[in-house]
Design a protein around this motif. Structure first.
Motif, PDB file in Angstrom:
ATOM      1  N   THR A  50      13.799 -17.964  49.458  1.00  0.00           N
ATOM      2  CA  THR A  50      13.836 -19.172  50.297  1.00  0.00           C
ATOM      3  C   THR A  50      14.587 -18.888  51.599  1.00  0.00           C
ATOM      4  O   THR A  50      14.458 -19.625  52.572  1.00  0.00           O
ATOM      5  N   ASP A 106      18.239 -23.175  46.432  1.00  0.00           N
ATOM      6  CA  ASP A 106      17.752 -22.789  45.115  1.00  0.00           C
ATOM      7  C   ASP A 106      18.144 -23.907  44.168  1.00  0.00           C
ATOM      8  O   ASP A 106      19.272 -24.405  44.216  1.00  0.00           O
ATOM      9  N   SER A 107      17.212 -24.311  43.312  1.00  0.00           N
ATOM     10  CA  SER A 107      17.466 -25.496  42.487  1.00  0.00           C
ATOM     11  C   SER A 107      18.565 -25.289  41.452  1.00  0.00           C
ATOM     12  O   SER A 107      19.095 -26.259  40.921  1.00  0.00           O
ATOM     13  N   HIS A 139      15.758 -12.200  44.325  1.00  0.00           N
ATOM     14  CA  HIS A 139      14.457 -12.610  43.798  1.00  0.00           C
ATOM     15  C   HIS A 139      13.379 -11.557  44.031  1.00  0.00           C
ATOM     16  O   HIS A 139      12.712 -11.127  43.117  1.00  0.00           O
ATOM     17  N   SER A 143      11.594 -25.871  41.040  1.00  0.00           N
ATOM     18  CA  SER A 143      12.211 -25.093  42.106  1.00  0.00           C
ATOM     19  C   SER A 143      12.366 -25.877  43.409  1.00  0.00           C
ATOM     20  O   SER A 143      11.661 -26.850  43.661  1.00  0.00           O
ATOM     21  N   SER A 144      13.273 -25.373  44.240  1.00  0.00           N
ATOM     22  CA  SER A 144      13.552 -26.012  45.529  1.00  0.00           C
ATOM     23  C   SER A 144      12.623 -25.511  46.630  1.00  0.00           C
ATOM     24  O   SER A 144      12.759 -25.913  47.776  1.00  0.00           O
ATOM     25  N   ARG A 145      11.694 -24.619  46.292  1.00  0.00           N
ATOM     26  CA  ARG A 145      10.945 -23.916  47.348  1.00  0.00           C
ATOM     27  C   ARG A 145      10.258 -24.905  48.296  1.00  0.00           C
ATOM     28  O   ARG A 145       9.387 -25.672  47.903  1.00  0.00           O
ATOM     29  N   ARG A 190      13.681 -22.063  32.489  1.00  0.00           N
ATOM     30  CA  ARG A 190      12.371 -22.692  32.700  1.00  0.00           C
ATOM     31  C   ARG A 190      11.309 -21.988  31.874  1.00  0.00           C
ATOM     32  O   ARG A 190      11.270 -20.757  31.846  1.00  0.00           O
ATOM     33  N   ARG A 195       4.518 -19.285  34.305  1.00  0.00           N
ATOM     34  CA  ARG A 195       5.587 -18.787  35.182  1.00  0.00           C
ATOM     35  C   ARG A 195       5.882 -17.309  34.928  1.00  0.00           C
ATOM     36  O   ARG A 195       6.378 -16.601  35.808  1.00  0.00           O
ATOM     37  N   ARG A 211       6.405 -15.103  51.077  1.00  0.00           N
ATOM     38  CA  ARG A 211       7.280 -16.210  51.458  1.00  0.00           C
ATOM     39  C   ARG A 211       7.587 -16.292  52.962  1.00  0.00           C
ATOM     40  O   ARG A 211       7.909 -17.344  53.484  1.00  0.00           O
ATOM     41  N   ILE A 213      11.153 -15.000  37.365  1.00  0.00           N
ATOM     42  CA  ILE A 213      10.280 -15.518  38.411  1.00  0.00           C
ATOM     43  C   ILE A 213       8.973 -14.706  38.466  1.00  0.00           C
ATOM     44  O   ILE A 213       8.358 -14.516  39.511  1.00  0.00           O
ATOM     45  N   GLN A 236      18.941 -17.563  48.868  1.00  0.00           N
ATOM     46  CA  GLN A 236      18.454 -16.324  48.240  1.00  0.00           C
ATOM     47  C   GLN A 236      17.249 -15.888  49.069  1.00  0.00           C
ATOM     48  O   GLN A 236      16.731 -16.655  49.876  1.00  0.00           O
TER      49      GLN A 236
HETATM   50  C1  MIC Z   1      13.129 -20.722  40.519  1.00  0.00           C
HETATM   51  O1  MIC Z   1      13.914 -20.567  39.590  1.00  0.00           O
HETATM   52  O2  MIC Z   1      12.053 -21.313  40.416  1.00  0.00           O
HETATM   53  C2  MIC Z   1      13.504 -20.164  41.882  1.00  0.00           C
HETATM   54  C3  MIC Z   1      12.577 -19.060  42.194  1.00  0.00           C
HETATM   55  O3  MIC Z   1      14.801 -19.641  41.829  1.00  0.00           O
HETATM   56  C4  MIC Z   1      13.415 -21.296  42.903  1.00  0.00           C
HETATM   57  C5  MIC Z   1      13.570 -20.879  44.292  1.00  0.00           C
HETATM   58  C6  MIC Z   1      12.346 -20.280  44.909  1.00  0.00           C
HETATM   59  O4  MIC Z   1      11.229 -20.707  44.612  1.00  0.00           O
HETATM   60  O5  MIC Z   1      12.520 -19.366  45.705  1.00  0.00           O
HETATM   61  C7  MIC Z   1      14.386 -22.457  42.655  1.00  0.00           C
HETATM   62  O6  MIC Z   1      14.780 -22.667  41.524  1.00  0.00           O
HETATM   63  O7  MIC Z   1      14.700 -23.207  43.585  1.00  0.00           O
END
Ligand code: MIC
Ligand code: SF4
Length: 647
Positions: free
Chosen positions: A39, A120-121, A66, A542-544, A380, A385, A494, A362, A36
């Motif tokens: 990221t 993305d997580s 995003h 998140s996977s960021r 989440r 957030r 980012r 987000i 996405q």
């Molecule tokens: C999230 O739900 O926190 C995000 C934004 O989708 C993240 C990815 C990101 O931080 O860009 C995620 O879930 O990995």
């Protein structure tokens, strides 16, 4: 090892290297990737830095969902870069407005039995259609696009046996909230959750996808459902029945743990502020005043979800105390709502229709008032957030959300006094792929557009001989990557690491004290090394990979905690930061901010399986402590070099 499970079958069919022993390092071939925009920019910059001409996967898709505020040029600059780099590298491009990556991937690309790696997580949404779908950092996804196997610890498999069927007014969201109440967000690293049993067939693909999506909050590697007639029904309606294969675990499959859930015994639930595993029943919460309600996000914005909300809202008006927003998951969903008149009913009931994107999930708009209760169908509710520091977010099903929007307080939909109509999977979804741009044919010359806000992945130095560390921050439990690298209004940085790095740990910065970024950079500039200390489940969410890249840029060399979550730990390794665990968890108590921590000969101490000796300065003098890690040979090589881009 969990034998005969669906997880084991898909891993075996994709096995490239390593064993099939629980915990051992395994390399699997990746069929699909997704990125996405938040990221993706870094992932494609990394792909370019690796010198990859064209992706080697079956399908790679770049989504824009995003960063859609376009407040200033940054987001649009990102979109231009992403569209042109996708065309050049052989990647499909889903344009802004086409929908949220996980929803669209499920609709248009997902296929049972395939492996999917996404930056993305919530990539495990694909588990709803029988994919082994895993979230990872951008660099791991770039490597998968380059044709390299994805390395993971061979998972434990937790089988969740579903019996019975959901009662009226109880939704798929309540199933995953129930699972979160059992397994919590902690302690599940290295597991896959696999659903099986009679109850599975009562759930449609979008319902299954809600469950696997929010499985990310358990901290597991992924979650997966079998592929059956319900999967075929969904794929047929998407005009993609050719992608169907029936897949399930063997009848005598051996799981590492089995949890039974009788769907018919479930009740409407909520995850209360501010953790997805803080579960209570709606019955207990009923009457709590609500100020806003949002229905959407990659968890609950399917056609069926929004049709259910419409059934409740139709002909009525939302409470004057509530602002209701609805963000449909994809352009396909909006079109279908519009074609059947549901969109008009929703608008008539006072709903504010947001564009099809992550939006409020987000922190891109719709922040609640200070301390006000916000009910969201998201996954989440980490503190802050939403963009409001003292927010109070309850995570609920679309049914609870709609009922509460009418009542102005948390309401149990079972008391609405109406019959809930069944929303069947449509025989045909509104398929129109014109917002998905195919890559340019191989060999075509494509200009990659890089506006000035598109930076580069920053360089790092090899790991020093000794760590001459200073503890720059000591955090508590459950530090999420939203704490480490906040999104919301900072999301636009980012693609620009020097600018984004200024906000590392921004939510934990205290008034009148130097920021984390200033303190870490000060340590770096004095020739010493910044070290972060956390407690349990450090790096949740998140996977960021920015939660590793930006600390690296500020000179952080190690993170020490009682446990570190999977994706974040892999991201730390990828950027040359050592993820370490206190051998004796009570050593955490002896740590103080600004204290010294020295690790002599770290380059030779860092070996797979070996413990690391460090000396910590405490109030009562120097203390020798032992640290451990789960690093493989490959991980050690990467860290010694200063990160994967330097190997
Ligand atoms: C999230 O739900 O926190 C995000 C934004 O989708 C993240 C990815 C990101 O931080 O860009 C995620 O879930 O990995
Ligand atoms: Fe987007 Fe929210 Fe889903 Fe993350 S969880 S992909 S921000 S909708």
């Amino acid at each position: 090892m969990a034998k005969g499970t669906l997880t084991q079958k898909i891993i075996s069919a994709h096995l490239v290297s390593g064993g099939e022993r629980t915990g051992s390092e395994t390399g699997i071939r990746i069929d699909h990737t997704l990125t996405q925009d938040a990221t993706g920019t870094m992932a494609y910059l990394e792909l370019e830095a690796m010198g990859v001409e064209r992706v080697k996967t079956e399908i790679s898709v770049s989504y824009v969902d995003h960063n859609m505020m376009q407040n200033g040029p940054e987001n649009s600059n990102d979109h231009l870069y992403l569209q042109t780099v996708a065309a050049a590298k052989g990647v499909w491009f889903s344009r802004p407005g086409n929908g949220i990556c996980h929803q669209v991937h499920l609709e248009r690309f997902g296929a049972p039995g395939k492996t999917l790696l996404g930056s993305d997580s919530h990539t495990p949404t694909g588990g709803g259609i029988g994919m082994l779908a895993i979230g990872a950092g951008g660099l791991d996804v770039a490597l998968a696009m380059a044709g390299q196997p994805f390395r993971l610890a061979y998972p434990r498999v937790v089988g969740i046996k579903l019996e019975g069927r959901l009662p009226e007014w109880v939704a798929a969201k309540d199933v995953i909230l129930k699972v979160l109440s059992i397994l919590s967000t902690k302690g599940n690293v290295g597991s896959v959750v696999e659903y099986f049993g009679e109850g599975v067939k009562s759930l449609s693909v979008p319902e299954r996808a809600t469950i696997t999506n929010m499985g990310a909050e358990l901290g597991v590697t992924t979650s997966i459902f079998p592929s059956d007639e319900r999967t075929l029904e969904f794929l047929k309606a998407q005009g993609r029945e050719k992608s169907h294969t029936a897949l399930s675990a063997d009848p005598d499959a051996e799981y590492d743990r089995v949890i039974k859930i009788d769907l018919s015994s479930l009740v409407p639930l909520a995850a209360c502020p501010s953790s997805p595993d803080n579960i209570r029943s709606i019955e207990e919460l009923a009457g709590t005043p609500v100020s806003q309600v949002v229905i959407g996000s990659c968890t609950n914005s399917s056609f069926a979800d929004l049709m259910l909300a419409r059934e409740i809202l139709k002909g009525k008006m939302v409470s004057e105390k509530v602002s209701l927003a609805i963000a449909p998951g994809s352009r396909q969903v909006i079109r279908m709502l519009s074609d059947c008149g549901a969109l008009s009913d929703l608008v008539s009931s006072g709903a504010r229709i947001l564009e099809s994107s992550c939006g409020p999930c987000i922190g891109q708009g719709f922040s609640p008032a200070d301390g006000a209760v916000s009910l969201r169908t998201f996954n989440r509710n980490f503190p802050g957030r939403t963009g409001t520091k003292n927010d109070a977010v309850y995570i609920v099903s679309p049914l609870v959300a709609a009922a509460s929007a009418l009542a102005g307080s948390i309401a149990d939909p079972r008391n609405l006094g109406m019959k809930l109509p069944r929303i069947e999977t449509p025989a045909k979804f509104a398929v129109d792929d014109r917002m998905i741009i195919p890559p340019a044919p191989a060999g075509t010359k494509v200009e990659i557009i890089r506006k000035p806000t598109i930076g580069e992945p920053p360089a790092n130095r090899p790991l020093p001989e000794n760590i001459d560390g200073i503890i720059v921050i000591k955090t508590g439990d459950k530090i999420t990557t939203d704490h480490i690298m906040p999104a919301g209004s900072y999301l636009k940085y980012r693609s620009n690491i020097p600018a984004y790095s200024k906000y590392v740990f921004e939510p934990l910065n205290e008034k009148g004290k130097a920021t984390f970024a200033e303190r870490a950079a000060g340590i770096r500039d004095s020739g010493k090394h910044a070290v972060i200390v956390g407690r349990d489940s450090y790096g949740q969410g998140s996977s960021r990979e920015h939660a590793a890249i930006c600390p690296m840029y500020l000179g952080v060399k190690a993170v020490i905690a009682n446990s570190i979550e999977r994706i974040h730990s892999a991201n730390l390794v990828n950027f040359g930061i050592i993820p370490l665990i206190f051998d004796n968890p009570s050593d955490y108590d002896a740590v103080e901010e600004n204290a010294k921590i020295a690790v002599r000969d770290i380059r030779s101490q860092l070996r797979p399986g070996a413990k690391i000796k460090a000396v910590l300065s405490t109030k009562s003098g120097e203390k020798e402590i032992t640290l451990s890690h789960k690093l493989t040979d490959e991980d050690v090589k990467i860290i010694l070099a200063g990160g994967r881009l330097h190997c």
